[in-house]
Scaffold this motif. Sequence first.
Motif, PDB file in Angstrom:
ATOM      1  N   ASP A   1       1.284  -1.137   0.252  1.00  0.00           N
ATOM      2  CA  ASP A   1       0.055   0.207  -0.162  1.00  0.00           C
ATOM      3  C   ASP A   1       1.225   1.085  -0.551  1.00  0.00           C
ATOM      4  N   PRO A   2       1.161   1.904  -1.323  1.00  0.00           N
ATOM      5  CA  PRO A   2       2.067   2.686  -1.069  1.00  0.00           C
ATOM      6  C   PRO A   2       1.516   4.665  -0.593  1.00  0.00           C
ATOM      7  N   TYR A   3      -0.001   4.001  -0.234  1.00  0.00           N
ATOM      8  CA  TYR A   3      -0.607   5.520   0.900  1.00  0.00           C
ATOM      9  C   TYR A   3      -1.016   6.191  -1.118  1.00  0.00           C
ATOM     10  N   THR A   4      -2.303   6.485  -0.915  1.00  0.00           N
ATOM     11  CA  THR A   4      -2.992   6.879  -1.758  1.00  0.00           C
ATOM     12  C   THR A   4      -4.155   8.615  -1.334  1.00  0.00           C
ATOM     13  N   GLY A   5      -2.615   9.637  -1.512  1.00  0.00           N
ATOM     14  CA  GLY A   5      -3.430  10.731  -1.139  1.00  0.00           C
ATOM     15  C   GLY A   5      -4.811  10.738  -2.538  1.00  0.00           C
ATOM     16  N   SER A   6      -5.929  11.515  -1.597  1.00  0.00           N
ATOM     17  CA  SER A   6      -7.614  11.897  -2.416  1.00  0.00           C
ATOM     18  C   SER A   6      -6.801  12.968  -3.890  1.00  0.00           C
ATOM     19  N   LEU A   7      -7.358  12.818  -4.562  1.00  0.00           N
ATOM     20  CA  LEU A   7      -7.348  13.465  -5.619  1.00  0.00           C
ATOM     21  C   LEU A   7      -7.543  15.134  -5.669  1.00  0.00           C
ATOM     22  N   GLY A   8      -6.774  15.217  -6.255  1.00  0.00           N
ATOM     23  CA  GLY A   8      -6.122  17.131  -5.827  1.00  0.00           C
ATOM     24  C   GLY A   8      -5.164  17.477  -4.439  1.00  0.00           C
ATOM     25  N   TYR A   9      -4.926  16.055  -3.950  1.00  0.00           N
ATOM     26  CA  TYR A   9      -4.671  16.273  -2.056  1.00  0.00           C
ATOM     27  C   TYR A   9      -3.138  15.553  -2.107  1.00  0.00           C
ATOM     28  N   GLY A  10      -2.657  15.337  -3.648  1.00  0.00           N
ATOM     29  CA  GLY A  10      -0.893  14.639  -3.699  1.00  0.00           C
ATOM     30  C   GLY A  10      -1.344  13.502  -4.582  1.00  0.00           C
ATOM     31  N   PHE A  11      -2.500  13.070  -4.608  1.00  0.00           N
ATOM     32  CA  PHE A  11      -2.765  11.639  -5.395  1.00  0.00           C
ATOM     33  C   PHE A  11      -1.727  11.652  -6.422  1.00  0.00           C
ATOM     34  N   GLU A  12      -1.360  12.313  -7.529  1.00  0.00           N
ATOM     35  CA  GLU A  12      -0.580  12.455  -8.073  1.00  0.00           C
ATOM     36  C   GLU A  12       1.101  12.013  -7.777  1.00  0.00           C
ATOM     37  N   TYR A  13       1.052  12.079  -6.532  1.00  0.00           N
ATOM     38  CA  TYR A  13       2.277  11.549  -5.508  1.00  0.00           C
ATOM     39  C   TYR A  13       2.332   9.696  -6.086  1.00  0.00           C
ATOM     40  N   SER A  14       1.334  10.025  -5.371  1.00  0.00           N
ATOM     41  CA  SER A  14       0.959   8.052  -5.022  1.00  0.00           C
ATOM     42  C   SER A  14       0.648   7.147  -6.790  1.00  0.00           C
ATOM     43  N   TYR A  15       0.211   8.466  -7.262  1.00  0.00           N
ATOM     44  CA  TYR A  15       0.496   7.741  -9.033  1.00  0.00           C
ATOM     45  C   TYR A  15       1.678   7.013  -9.401  1.00  0.00           C
ATOM     46  N   SER A  16       2.289   7.948  -9.246  1.00  0.00           N
ATOM     47  CA  SER A  16       3.661   7.616  -9.942  1.00  0.00           C
ATOM     48  C   SER A  16       4.714   6.719  -8.539  1.00  0.00           C
ATOM     49  N   VAL A  17       4.196   7.211  -7.490  1.00  0.00           N
ATOM     50  CA  VAL A  17       4.910   5.550  -7.019  1.00  0.00           C
ATOM     51  C   VAL A  17       4.360   4.437  -7.527  1.00  0.00           C
ATOM     52  N   MET A  18       3.410   4.102  -8.048  1.00  0.00           N
ATOM     53  CA  MET A  18       2.556   2.992  -7.537  1.00  0.00           C
ATOM     54  C   MET A  18       3.680   2.137  -9.432  1.00  0.00           C
ATOM     55  N   GLU A  19       3.561   3.956 -10.268  1.00  0.00           N
ATOM     56  CA  GLU A  19       3.600   3.188 -11.067  1.00  0.00           C
ATOM     57  C   GLU A  19       5.754   2.877 -11.749  1.00  0.00           C
ATOM     58  N   ARG A  20       6.126   3.023 -10.201  1.00  0.00           N
ATOM     59  CA  ARG A  20       7.478   3.604  -9.811  1.00  0.00           C
ATOM     60  C   ARG A  20       7.987   1.428  -9.842  1.00  0.00           C
ATOM     61  N   ILE A  21       6.553   1.658  -8.593  1.00  0.00           N
ATOM     62  CA  ILE A  21       7.262  -0.062  -7.850  1.00  0.00           C
ATOM     63  C   ILE A  21       6.730  -1.400  -8.865  1.00  0.00           C
ATOM     64  N   ARG A  22       5.593  -1.408  -9.929  1.00  0.00           N
ATOM     65  CA  ARG A  22       4.997  -2.082 -10.778  1.00  0.00           C
ATOM     66  C   ARG A  22       6.440  -2.049 -12.117  1.00  0.00           C
ATOM     67  N   TYR A  23       7.726  -0.905 -12.553  1.00  0.00           N
ATOM     68  CA  TYR A  23       8.260  -1.360 -12.983  1.00  0.00           C
ATOM     69  C   TYR A  23       9.864  -1.835 -12.404  1.00  0.00           C
ATOM     70  N   ALA A  24       9.976  -1.238 -11.502  1.00  0.00           N
ATOM     71  CA  ALA A  24      11.157  -1.746 -10.839  1.00  0.00           C
ATOM     72  C   ALA A  24      10.607  -3.359 -10.188  1.00  0.00           C
TER      73      ALA A  24
END
Lengths: 445, 317, 676
Positions: free
Chosen positions: B211-234
């Motif tokens: 669980d990378p911790y998911t911020g809500s839309l507009g309140y940090g969501f994009e940070y979580s989005y990118s961390v998830m992409e990075r985790i999957r890619y790694a």
Amino acid sequence: MALKALDIYKLLPKKNCKECGDPTCLTFAMKLASGKGDIDKCPYLDLNAKNILGASTRPPIQLVKIGVGERRFAVGEEFVVFRHEKTFYHPPGIMFQVSDLWPAEKIESVTRRVGSEHFVRVGTDLTFSGVAITNESGDPDVFSKAVGVVEATGTHIPEVLMAADPVVQEEGLKKCGNFRPLIYSATKDTYKPMCALAKKFGSPLVVSAKDLESLGEMTKLCNAEGITDLLLDLSFPSLRDYVPAATEIRQKSISRSAPELGYPIFLDTTRYEMQDTALVLGIDKYAGVIVTPALGPASSVATLTLRQNIYTDPQKPIQMNPGIYPVGNPGKESPVLLTVNFSLTYFTVQGYLESSRVPCYMFIVDTEGLSVLTAVAAGKLNETLVRDSIKKFDLENLVSHRRIIIPGYASPLSGKIEEETGWKVLVGPRDAAEIGDYLLKEWKI
Amino acid sequence: MAENSPDLGGKIGYVVLGATKAEDGTRSVSYRLGGESDLPFIGMKTSLGSIPLVAFEICDDPSYWSPIVTSYTGDLVSDTPEWATAAEQQYGADLVRLYLTSTKRRGFDDFPSITKVTEEVLSGTGLPLVVEGSNEPAIDSEIFQRCGEAGQGERLLLGTAEAGRYRSVAAAAMAYNHSVVAQSPIDINLAKQLNILLREIGVKADHIMIDPYTGSLGYGFEYSYSVMERIRYAALKGDTDLAMPMIASAMDSLSVKEVREADPVIRDDIAVAWEFYAALSSAVAGASIVCVRHPKTVPLLKLAFRELWAGKKPGEF
Amino acid sequence: MTEMKTAITLGNASLKKKLNAIEGPFAYEETAYHLPVAYALTGRPVHTAQEAIEVYNLTNENPFVACESVLAFSEQGPGREPAPYTGFIGDAVLRKLGYSLVDGSILGLALVIGTPGNSDTASRICRELQEKYMLTFLAGDVVPSLSSASVKLGLEYRLIPLGSTSIHGVHFVDIITRVALMFGGVVPGDPGRLLAYANQRAKAIAIVFPGLDNEGIALVDALRLLGIPIISLGGYEGGEWTTTLPQDAVREGMERKGIKVTVTAIPIPMSCSPAFEGKSIRKEEMYVEFGGGRSPAFELLRVKPASEVTDGLIRVMGPEIESVKEGSAVPLGIIVDVAGKSMRKDFEPVLERRIHNFVNYGEGSWHVAQRDLIWVRISKDAVKNGIKIEHIGKLIATKFRIDFPDLLDAVQVTMVTDLQAVLAGKKEAEGIYEERDRRIQGMKDTDVDLFYSCTLCQTFAPNHVCIITPERPALCGAISWLDGKIAYEISPSGANQPVEKGVVIDRDKGEFEGVNRFVKKASHGEVERCSLYSIMEYPMTCCGCFECIALMLPEVNGIMVVNREYKGDTPSGMSFSTLAGTIGGGAQTPGFAGISKNYILSDRFLQDEGGIERLVWLPSLVKEELKERLVKKLNELGHPDLFEKIADETKATTLEELVAFLDEVQHPALAMKPLL
């Protein structure tokens, strides 16, 4: 493979003549290496160098400008597959669809809506990007009239002219061709006349085909007709195909293994029943222009917020304007809470303060967008900043007490802030979630 | 080798949630998550990987829950097992996620109620269950032992382990054969470290969800989005310490300003939109389970996933 | 006095006889593991006398197997012992106990067995075990002994009476075995794994009173194979059990097995919290101060062998707070002695730095600087509330134990306030500081086989990794090779990992096969080669927090360096921020490198480009900051006038100006091999 600055430098004349506008050839080389330079600016490049550099220094994805005037926008010129590798630069244009069969009032009302509706989030104005006029009638006159209605609103917003028949397109372009509308679209059968129109009016053009290979062929054909401002139509029959196709295009463009696919992506969500789903996929995954039916209030604000989020530069934190932000209805005896101007911090703390229902002032100082921990470690959050900010925002006249609550992680500064400002410092919790409890327990007049 | 993306040799590991009669459990369905060997949603074309699942979140003390949900749902929220039933039968969720919010109360000590509510919810629904345990570190030990024991044999997903606080949830997972939600603060290296810590204490890799911790839309969501992409890619690049399926819950969605201050006429719509956009994007970034709280969001997400994964059943690989 | 060797032989013989006397089927209740020890060792379920004998032979007449079989047979039906005896404990209850072991609410397991001569001793030992969060199992005569002293027994008191005979002690073993099977990943039929688990991971000890019968002795002695320390209170001759006094038994056992009680509270009359870190104590508020120029003071942390450190011992050598007048300045030496199996001399300075943070945690205590420059104050309020100098020592000792639970086994603190002793100690400390400095200064890259990586910045730059060597600190300037090494040893799964150098590919460039392999993996394949000592070819990647940027200026055949604080123009035509924007984010940009300020002074800086003579431009403030050391180095290299030939912004801010200047002073770079 993109060339490195050093390799590019080796191919430059190295005269440092400054005629390209840069002070040294090295600077010019670095610009080219990051895809931001224009090799045509160097008057002394030999043909050989030009050829080598040209292919590998133009942006992997063509920059396409749409519309003119204040509301014009550009898409493309992207350099990464994942936003976290650097950032995405050009958010997709989101166009509301109108049909040429609609009564004029309806067309007008949607157009005006795009023209004037805006949401302000984190200090930025978020708006939809334009209208897409579809030729449902099949009739060039009806189409032309509809385009005319849009033009007559005077909103000067960018347009997409969606007509398969070049004859119909031409009629539409006669009405708005000066304003760089996006032409939708050219197919294998219609590309010659469509390119001619694109050339005539200086408009960008969408190409449609059944798969990626065919799209690649299309762009080559259009290039041969002298058209390079192209978009690839990824509105395939099944929405299922969108993400794999868009990802493949992005990957191959960035690696420069298929330059014929190095163009922005077009997605028409009106084809699919699940509008919001298509919008999310387009925004998340590389769409350059998205056409959608006019959205309801909920989808509108969610769409624009998602677009803002995905296209935020990950390395540049969004900042709040420093200042004093009241929460609830604070008065002279209300607590003052200091924190940084990183927007995420602000919103998080504000949220918890609002739920605590204790009226108070958020005192936001300029740490250039750094979070509390980073700002303390980097010395950006320091006693001088606090002292100067107190003065700048006239805090002394806002509250009658002289107590300031600082974030838990800023505790190393407590003594220094006291000395520098003369205010008494209370150290709050490290975790913003505990701020409510803290205020209820610790804040006594 | 992936069809689309070059140079990916890794694979996401599997996690099984829910035990059916065949495995001596009482769940009506069991899901096997993970197995992807390419980027998210690429698999739609080649049918690789599993369809994202939708978890509906409920709690045992609604006074700590969003007023938007409680007013929309009505009295049902006071009857936790019934609420779980509704999640399955009315809203169509794939999993139920039970938050033991009663443990937020000051001086909470009604431990038998924890066992009771877990057992009741397991009766109320046949869906695999996620249980979010203690809110107070001091009572972690007791709470997780009870949840774990009450769900023994059902292959629960227990939450939430964090870097400084994971022993009790890990112990319950190991003692009673459940999986663990491993949460880190939107940081890929911390996510990796936590997985290593959990494995060192004895939790198996195929019993961990990130669980990378998911911020809500507009309140940090994009940070979580990118961390998830990075985790999957790694993970796809071969990092086995990150090759676990992910779970995303933008739980602050219903308390953000845009939702709270919306016109009551459209407030539910905004709430649903806020959840939907974040949840679907999380799946695009690689989450295998997305969690929501507003009943209306569930069918929208299920429809989207069903359409995008042609004819695939949840949990089917 | 019982003679061990004989007792063991007799005991085993007796067990064998009992085993052979078993008839018919038997089974423990409520378990999926049959006879757990037999099952774990051989993979075979045992439920009949025949199976029991077969397995007994298979395991070389293992006494545990014998005891298990005997008990399983006798504990059935009417053979079950009445309360408070538990007999065999079923899986469900055991799962709960195992849970507590894993989650840390129980630290370990203890077996207490034998015949206490004195029930007070027995109850004191059991109480100590309870206080130290151990789960205690009792077997044999010790049970009635405790009951007679009115000690409450049962699961809820963590004192579990297994059975009335010493053989019942085998339940202790079947519990450890089942925990291994349930939680430890041990598979039945793999005795090696079981033994390894028991030896390395099981936190179990045995405390033995005198008077055990032969069977008991045989059983207990076999515990040694599982790595369980056997602490005897006397009465056994020969053998390999450790004899201690009763008051030392629990401590000795726990220490041997590395079972540590976690400390959480600081037992002094003063609030301690990170919230007080920044709080200073002004002159008017202080009761007493130490150092800061008013009196001699120093702090020192030393690693000592375990035998020389008594955990929690705090001493004040010299006057205490009562004999100190308010407002005065007193000499102070803070000497922290630590012991730990993984503690190294190298770690001393890193841990020593923490004294500053720890003292500042106290609401009424304050500390600045380090080494022999410290300045410490204790507030009037604190003294009023009862704080003494000793308590500051206690604060330091406790915080060290809390923050480094795995690294440190014992911490003792001596607060020296006697002037003569402080002066003598200070001299000695100064010698130690100098030695430490010399050690790290003198370190060369060729002295070590391992470099250290740092991926702290990967949140910002996903593909970036720094390789830190003794002669090349991290580009942020904050982490040296030693820091990386210590960070790794303290947190092996953290952001600093060891990097094997491997074969040298190019000595001048500093290209190593092991480093290349590491960098390739850490950058997810993006970067394949890395030359540690080169700017021009395959330089290290950069994140964004470098202190300086070194870059080539081909026109003058040299390298210039610009630092973050310098905001003006540079001869490259680009400012620091423009450069930072292009080379950061994890990119490898030949001709450009992000470096730390101090790296400029390293022998390795510009090694591949021919050395420090390549340096043509450096902002004046950096020149000034590094002047003394740089001039010294240049003199040593035989370039006494090179310092003046390195241009700065006062001499040139454009390329043309730089060319002119370098020409004028005849800078050596102009005559060197072409960079390109």
